[in-house]
Design an enzyme around this catalytic site. Structure first.
Site, PDB file in Angstrom:
ATOM      1  N   CYS A 277       0.877  -1.167   0.000  1.00 16.34           N
ATOM      2  CA  CYS A 277       0.000   0.000   0.000  1.00 16.34           C
ATOM      3  C   CYS A 277       0.915   1.217   0.000  1.00 16.34           C
ATOM      4  O   CYS A 277       2.052   1.132  -0.437  1.00 16.34           O
ATOM      5  CB  CYS A 277      -0.955  -0.020   1.195  1.00 16.34           C
ATOM      6  N   ARG A 278       0.447   2.331   0.508  1.00 17.92           N
ATOM      7  CA  ARG A 278       1.286   3.533   0.506  1.00 17.92           C
ATOM      8  C   ARG A 278       2.411   3.447   1.537  1.00 17.92           C
ATOM      9  O   ARG A 278       3.552   3.729   1.250  1.00 17.92           O
ATOM     10  CB  ARG A 278       0.427   4.781   0.761  1.00 17.92           C
TER      11      ARG A 278
END
Length: 103
Positions: free
Chosen positions: A66-67
């Site tokens: 994810c980020r």
């Protein structure tokens, strides 16, 4: 679930013939770039996320990001709970990724 450093994740991915890259970010985040070959399933879809991962091949190795690494860790836990044995979380997520990026 296994947390892998950026280097471990990339090395293991390169040497894995059974790898599947899973991006659990939002579509808006994906627009900023993604790891080549990744499939996007937004973890914020809730039940929709579960429905989508249930369609995936449980024999593959999943490299999840994810980020920042928090949502992908959560995604790996969910995947483990429904029978995925190999889910690897990218520590530090996409914002620390130093490999190739597609747009």
């Amino acid at each position: 679930m296994m947390d892998l450093s950026q280097e471990e994740w990339r090395e293991q991915l390169e040497n894995d013939d059974n790898a599947f890259i899973l991006d659990v970010r939002t579509p808006e985040e994906v627009e900023d770039g993604y790891i080549p070959g990744a499939t996007n399933i937004d973890i914020h879809l809730g039940q929709g996320f579960l429905d989508e991962i249930e369609k995936l091949d449980k024999t593959k190795s999943y490299y999840v990001y994810c980020r920042s690494g928090a949502r992908s860790a959560q995604a790996c836990s969910i995947m483990n709970s429904v029978g995925f044995e190999k889910a690897y979380n990218l520590e530090g997520g996409f914002m620390n990724w130093e490999g190739e990026v597609a747009e």
